[in-house]
Structures are given as C-alpha cells and as structure tokens.
Scaffold this motif. Structure first.
Motif, mmCIF file in Angstrom:
data_model
loop_
_atom_site.group_PDB
_atom_site.id
_atom_site.type_symbol
_atom_site.label_atom_id
_atom_site.label_comp_id
_atom_site.label_asym_id
_atom_site.label_seq_id
_atom_site.Cartn_x
_atom_site.Cartn_y
_atom_site.Cartn_z
ATOM 1 N N LEU A 21 6.631 3.060 -0.832
ATOM 2 C CA LEU A 21 5.963 3.637 -1.995
ATOM 3 C C LEU A 21 6.214 5.138 -2.099
ATOM 4 O O LEU A 21 6.427 5.659 -3.203
ATOM 5 C CB LEU A 21 4.456 3.358 -1.921
ATOM 6 N N THR A 30 1.266 8.423 -5.001
ATOM 7 C CA THR A 30 0.876 7.223 -4.253
ATOM 8 C C THR A 30 -0.515 7.417 -3.675
ATOM 9 O O THR A 30 -0.791 8.443 -3.045
ATOM 10 C CB THR A 30 1.867 6.947 -3.110
ATOM 11 N N ASP A 34 -2.975 2.170 -3.508
ATOM 12 C CA ASP A 34 -1.640 1.622 -3.777
ATOM 13 C C ASP A 34 -1.036 1.022 -2.505
ATOM 14 O O ASP A 34 -0.444 -0.065 -2.531
ATOM 15 C CB ASP A 34 -0.707 2.720 -4.305
#
Length: 219
Positions: A21, A30, A34
């Motif tokens: 991510l 991020t 998440d």
C-alpha cells in the motif's frame, strides 16, 4: 507452531500488505484502516502489533536482515567473504516468497528519499543487523562480544551494507540500472572489506590452547 512464531508470521504478513500500500499510494495516503482491510483483519488487531502505520514495515525489513545474518552465521572459517556470497546469495538460492519480500524491500528503499517516515523502520532493521554482526565477528575472531573493537567493526560494516543496499535499490528502481548478481555480490563484499576495522573477511584460524583445545573467546 509456537505462539511467538505465529505472532511473527502475522506481523510479517501485515508488513507485506503495508509495504504494498505504501508503494501504491504513498505513506501519507495510507491509513491503518487501509492496511487492516487489505490484510483482512480488524484495525485494532493492527494496532496490537504496531505502534504506528510506518512501523508496520519493520518486520519486512527485519526479515531480510535476519536472512542475511543467517547466511553469515553459516560462514565456514576457511572461506573468504567473496566465496561465501558467491555460494549463498542470489535469486536462484531463495524461496519464491523470500524473493518477493526482497523485491518489496528494494522498492521501499528506493522510496526513502521521498518517504522519510519509513527511514526509522529501515534503521531499526539495520540495528538488528549490527547486533548480529557483533556475534559473527566475535565468534569468527575468537573475541568477546563486548569488545569495543568488535562493536566498532560491526557498526562500520553495517553502515557499509546499508549504503550498498540503498544505492543499489535506488539505481535499479529509479534509474533502471541493470546489475548482475555477481556484480552486486562483489560490490557488497568490497564495501564490507573497506569498512571492516578487523580482519574477519578472509579465512581465519581459531586460537588453540596447548593440547589442541579451542581457546575461549574471553581469553
């Protein structure tokens, strides 16, 4: 599987999701939510394992450092460092998962200039590597682990390894520089030789007491 090993595996898997991510979105874009969602766990589970979202990549960095340390721990005394790297380092000597992890690490290191929040996690893994080097150098040279010169040598060598890792990663990812495994291994070995303040890179002979017994490292 022991509880501690299961916890380490969970942390490493979460770390992989965080790394992906961060590379896709950037650290600022991020969130902990998440990362947890990508891993399929509750956000509170993530925070049980990590003090911040940036620290979530520490297990991935540490995993790479510890695999390198494991190679050094199996270094025969009659083998020079170049021969050790030639025999032990390279994509063909790694599991598919370890190779995938190393690719993530390389990509993260290439992002350090623009993602300084990740540097603390990287330096933490370098500290782990330095502690492993202290053990290696002390054992290889039959010296105490607390010896100042041993600790100094480990610190300078770890700094050289860190600079090589960062430089090679940046060159490969940002500038598309192609280097062979043999070239990288040679570069790493030479950097370690230049940084080493003690002669541990070449074959060494253990000190022997009269009668043929190994002399203890504290002697």
């Amino acid at each position: 599987m022991s509880r501690s090993r299961a916890r380490e595996n969970t942390r490493l898997e979460l770390s992989r999701h965080a790394a992906r991510l961060f590379l896709e979105r950037g650290v600022a874009e991020t969130s902990g939510d998440d990362i947890a969602a990508a891993a399929g766990v509750a956000t509170r589970t993530l925070w049980r394992h990590f003090r911040s979202k940036e620290s979530a990549v520490e297990p991935l960095f540490a995993h790479s450092s510890l695999r390198f340390a494991d190679i050094l721990r199996r270094w025969p005394r009659d083998v020079a460092i170049e021969d050790l790297f030639h025999a032990s380092l390279g994509p063909d000597k790694m599991t598919p998962q370890d190779l995938a992890d190393d690719i993530l690490v390389v990509r993260l290191l290439a992002r350090l200039p623009e993602e300084p929040a990740l540097r603390a996690a990287w330096l933490m893994s370098c500290h782990i590597g330095e502690e492993e080097l202290i053990e290696l150098i002390a054992e290889r040279l039959d010296r105490p682990k607390g010896d100042f010169d041993v600790r100094l040598c480990a610190a300078t060598v770890m700094a050289a390894i860190r600079i090589v890792d960062e430089t090679v990663s940046l060159a490969a990812v940002k500038y598309g520089l192609k280097t062979t495994t043999a070239e990288i291994n040679e570069h790493l070995a030479q950097a370690i030789r230049k940084a080493a303040t003690l002669p541990f890179c070449d074959p060494v002979t253990p000190r022997i007491w009269p009668g043929g017994k190994l002399m203890p490292a504290s002697a």
